[in-house]
Design a protein around this motif. Structure first.
Motif, mmCIF file in Angstrom:
data_model
loop_
_atom_site.group_PDB
_atom_site.id
_atom_site.type_symbol
_atom_site.label_atom_id
_atom_site.label_comp_id
_atom_site.label_asym_id
_atom_site.label_seq_id
_atom_site.Cartn_x
_atom_site.Cartn_y
_atom_site.Cartn_z
ATOM 1 N N VAL A 147 27.047 46.710 42.458
ATOM 2 C CA VAL A 147 26.162 47.127 41.369
ATOM 3 C C VAL A 147 26.898 47.061 40.025
ATOM 4 C CG1 VAL A 147 24.896 49.094 40.399
ATOM 5 C CG2 VAL A 147 24.672 48.558 42.833
ATOM 6 N N THR A 148 28.146 47.546 39.996
ATOM 7 C CA THR A 148 28.867 47.578 38.713
ATOM 8 C C THR A 148 29.283 46.178 38.271
ATOM 9 O OG1 THR A 148 30.935 48.086 39.856
ATOM 10 C CG2 THR A 148 29.718 49.933 38.956
ATOM 11 N N PHE A 149 29.482 45.268 39.233
ATOM 12 C CA PHE A 149 29.844 43.892 38.880
ATOM 13 C C PHE A 149 28.765 43.249 38.011
ATOM 14 C CE2 PHE A 149 32.863 42.845 42.695
ATOM 15 C CZ PHE A 149 33.770 43.742 42.189
ATOM 16 N N GLU A 150 27.501 43.632 38.238
ATOM 17 C CA GLU A 150 26.402 43.030 37.481
ATOM 18 C C GLU A 150 26.516 43.291 35.991
ATOM 19 O OE1 GLU A 150 22.442 43.785 39.126
ATOM 20 O OE2 GLU A 150 23.394 43.996 41.087
ATOM 21 N N GLU A 151 27.175 44.415 35.667
ATOM 22 C CA GLU A 151 27.279 44.787 34.251
ATOM 23 C C GLU A 151 28.516 44.198 33.589
ATOM 24 O OE1 GLU A 151 27.237 48.944 34.916
ATOM 25 O OE2 GLU A 151 25.231 48.765 35.795
ATOM 26 N N ARG A 152 29.348 43.526 34.395
ATOM 27 C CA ARG A 152 30.602 43.031 33.843
ATOM 28 C C ARG A 152 30.521 41.562 33.463
ATOM 29 N NH1 ARG A 152 35.163 44.956 37.911
ATOM 30 N NH2 ARG A 152 36.126 43.141 36.948
ATOM 31 N N GLU A 153 31.317 41.169 32.466
ATOM 32 C CA GLU A 153 31.388 39.786 32.001
ATOM 33 C C GLU A 153 31.775 38.852 33.144
ATOM 34 O OE1 GLU A 153 31.392 37.556 29.066
ATOM 35 O OE2 GLU A 153 29.744 38.975 28.886
ATOM 36 N N SER A 154 32.876 39.161 33.802
ATOM 37 C CA SER A 154 33.313 38.324 34.914
ATOM 38 C C SER A 154 34.027 39.180 35.947
ATOM 39 C CB SER A 154 34.239 37.217 34.423
ATOM 40 O OG SER A 154 35.488 37.774 34.088
ATOM 41 N N VAL A 155 34.146 38.618 37.114
ATOM 42 C CA VAL A 155 34.731 39.310 38.252
ATOM 43 C C VAL A 155 35.677 38.313 38.912
ATOM 44 C CG1 VAL A 155 34.165 40.172 40.543
ATOM 45 C CG2 VAL A 155 32.709 40.791 38.591
ATOM 46 N N SER A 156 36.880 38.732 39.213
ATOM 47 C CA SER A 156 37.821 37.787 39.835
ATOM 48 C C SER A 156 37.432 37.537 41.290
ATOM 49 C CB SER A 156 39.239 38.341 39.758
ATOM 50 O OG SER A 156 39.388 39.393 40.688
ATOM 51 N N SER A 157 37.932 36.435 41.830
ATOM 52 C CA SER A 157 37.650 36.115 43.234
ATOM 53 C C SER A 157 38.149 37.226 44.149
ATOM 54 C CB SER A 157 38.320 34.804 43.626
ATOM 55 O OG SER A 157 37.818 33.759 42.846
ATOM 56 N N GLU A 158 39.313 37.793 43.810
ATOM 57 C CA GLU A 158 39.873 38.876 44.633
ATOM 58 C C GLU A 158 38.930 40.075 44.631
ATOM 59 O OE1 GLU A 158 41.710 37.252 42.315
ATOM 60 O OE2 GLU A 158 42.788 36.057 43.799
ATOM 61 N N GLU A 159 38.441 40.421 43.436
ATOM 62 C CA GLU A 159 37.524 41.558 43.342
ATOM 63 C C GLU A 159 36.240 41.297 44.122
ATOM 64 O OE1 GLU A 159 38.113 43.726 39.084
ATOM 65 O OE2 GLU A 159 37.477 41.642 38.988
ATOM 66 N N TYR A 160 35.751 40.067 43.998
ATOM 67 C CA TYR A 160 34.520 39.735 44.717
ATOM 68 C C TYR A 160 34.729 39.842 46.227
ATOM 69 C CZ TYR A 160 30.541 37.352 46.672
ATOM 70 O OH TYR A 160 29.442 37.063 47.431
ATOM 71 N N MET A 161 35.856 39.296 46.723
ATOM 72 C CA MET A 161 36.099 39.324 48.168
ATOM 73 C C MET A 161 36.341 40.745 48.660
ATOM 74 S SD MET A 161 35.402 36.383 49.217
ATOM 75 C CE MET A 161 35.733 36.857 50.924
ATOM 76 N N ASP A 162 36.953 41.566 47.826
ATOM 77 C CA ASP A 162 37.144 42.976 48.183
ATOM 78 C C ASP A 162 35.784 43.664 48.320
ATOM 79 O OD1 ASP A 162 38.329 45.577 48.488
ATOM 80 O OD2 ASP A 162 38.004 45.922 46.347
#
Lengths: 350, 350
Positions: free
Chosen positions: A178-193
């Motif tokens: 949910v919080t990723f939607e509000e962010r400019e970008s998300v790293s691959s590591e964060e996404y996989m986590d």
């Protein structure tokens, strides 16, 4: 085995276990009082679903006990150590499916996804308050049902512990999503986590809990957990691919909904790194305002950036890693099936 | 003992245990990643609260083990049978308080109660999605923490079973509570059944779970469950009385909010049976539009109908029944304290 033959084998295996799960749903989760609450709680479960997680659980149980698939009664299943009372493995399978169902109900409220499994989501068919409570009810029911597996107390407690920590991870993963939607970008590591916590841990639980309940050794149990975790991540990545590449009618929900909602996925993250202006691919923010042509163009851009191919490759690597883990298990038909399920998860077209 | 002396004794007993609970909150429920989720999860717990349920749990543990109140380390508590490893009774107390906190967060969304414990409710301070997830996180955390009590596996499993079925009852009770608002009238039996599930079962769990974990006999365990259930019902009835008779500043929320929201209570049900047009007592449906004078007049009407007195008497009977149950316990200071807590619950003015 070619993909078509594999799909047939896995779909048959899933179908027969789905039938067992569906047949016994009313036994494990009866329409109790207050009826409206239980109708809402059972809405998503009754609407269908592939029952992949309970299938993995039941097949993993067969694999660790060296049981030919489909030959034993899941409600009275043999254990690995001799001379122990039978285990209700179906209770554990039901529990995991119920947890999945609870998360879908609450996630659909948060994402305002209005359709689920071709039917109205619970907060639409009923209302948001009822949907919150329906999810909460399934939550404790899943624990109650898992408690009824009949396993020796220490192993029952271990299974419960795994279920509880899995649920915590799922909540954390959904929160990140949910919080990723509000962010400019998300790293691959964060996404996989995020994917690991939101999705993969429940596959891990589905593969590991039968080993715990049936008394498999620690190495086997851990290997099944890792298998589930790897194929679970691959499952989610493949889901992200399908969200973009499958027609809405087949998906049972709007195609490209992740893109419309601005969800971060490994695909959009890769595209961003390739210089694609991902946020400008779709102009509208409501499913109704997005034309098929606009979605086709958006998907074509992601294809050209190599982002969909990148996701497909990553999913393949994860499945290969997961299958590798199974080598510590006895070589038998159920273990073959687990391998096939892993591969099928990233070959399926819906 | 006169009410003032009792209030002092009970409030001291609660305060010292509250201090232990508050001191260890960060240990059992640390601010983990994602921080925003855990901040939301801990928001209500950090905002305060009397800690009545954990107090009952800890004192019940003292009562069954014949331990003088406050003399043993709750994290390393002696058992009833000799020679067993110590039990982390504080973990169980924390678990019950966390379940209570989860229900408050989700209930506040459903009822759109905007204030809680003098602070903004979680769905106001954060947002509804975060509040749903915060509640969900507390739910599994409560199970994880209860699993860490260190009790023998069979008793640990029994305690978990009690916790899970309690949570199911709470959901059912909340569902009944919500649907009652839409109904013309609700019988006293239906109301008491709702209170039993929504509120009393968690008091029952708080009183019974320490007996389970510490290895008390079945009769003692059952008696404590009945004690908790009776005083829990009385607690809710007294809460309904306080909602009408206590100033908003003391309540930490709008006085008479039940009446404004059209909630059915034993008081409004009694009044209805006496011919009072309960639905016309308050004309507005928003807290802001209701004047103090209008609320004073509404309460006066309920007083005249004998409805508040009726509720007070019912609560007294229930507490007397609950205290009666304690007779099977050894006569000791902790048991006296449980009796005093029961009486205090219906004498408290906030």
């Amino acid at each position: 085995m070619d993909p078509e033959a594999r799909a047939r084998t896995v779909e048959d295996a899933v179908a027969s276990r789905r039938e067992v799960v569906n047949e016994h749903l009313d036994t494990y989760l009866p329409l109790a009082d207050p009826e409206r609450l239980y109708e809402a709680s059972r809405h998503v479960l009754k609407a269908g679903g592939k029952r992949l997680r309970p299938t993995i659980l039941l097949v993993a149980g067969e694999a660790v006990t060296d049981t030919p698939p489909g030959t034993e009664d899941y409600q009275s299943f043999p254990t690995v150590p001799e001379g122990e009372g039978p285990i209700d493995l179906l209770a554990a399978a039901m529990s995991v499916e119920i947890i999945q169902s609870f998360t879908l109900i609450h996630d659909d409220i948060m994402d305002d996804d209005r359709m689920r499994r071709g039917e109205e989501a619970v907060h639409v068919a009923f209302d948001a308050d009822t949907a919150i409570l329906a999810g909460d009810t399934l939550y404790s029911k899943a624990f109650e049902i898992m408690l009824d597996s009949g396993a020796p107390a220490d192993r029952g407690l271990d299974a419960l512990d795994r279920l509880a920590s899995t649920c915590t991870f799922i909540c954390e993963g959904q929160s990140l999503d949910v919080t990723f939607e509000e962010r400019e970008s998300v790293s691959s590591e964060e996404y996989m986590d995020m994917v690991d916590r939101k999705t993969a841990v429940l596959y891990a639980a589905a593969a590991e809990i039968p080993a715990i309940l049936l008394g498999a050794d620690g190495e086997t149990t851990a290997a099944l957990g890792k298998y589930g975790r790897s194929i679970g991540k691959a499952f989610q990545i493949h889901d992200d691919v399908l969200d973009l590449t499958t027609p809405s009618e087949t998906l049972g929900k709007q195609r490209g909904s992740d893109l419309i909602e601005g969800k971060r996925t490994i695909i959009t993250q890769h595209a961003r790194e390739q210089g694609v202006a991902v946020d400008e691919l779709i102009t509208g923010s409501e499913p109704e305002s997005v034309t098929d042509a606009e979605m086709d163009a958006a998907v074509a851009t992601l294809e050209e950036a190599g982002s969909i191919e990148y996701a497909r490759n990553l999913a393949e690597e994860l499945v290969a890693e997961g299958i590798q883990e199974l080598e510590v298990l006895p070589r038998n038909e159920a273990r073959d099936r687990l391998e096939q399920i892993g591969t099928y998860l990233i070959e399926r077209s819906y």
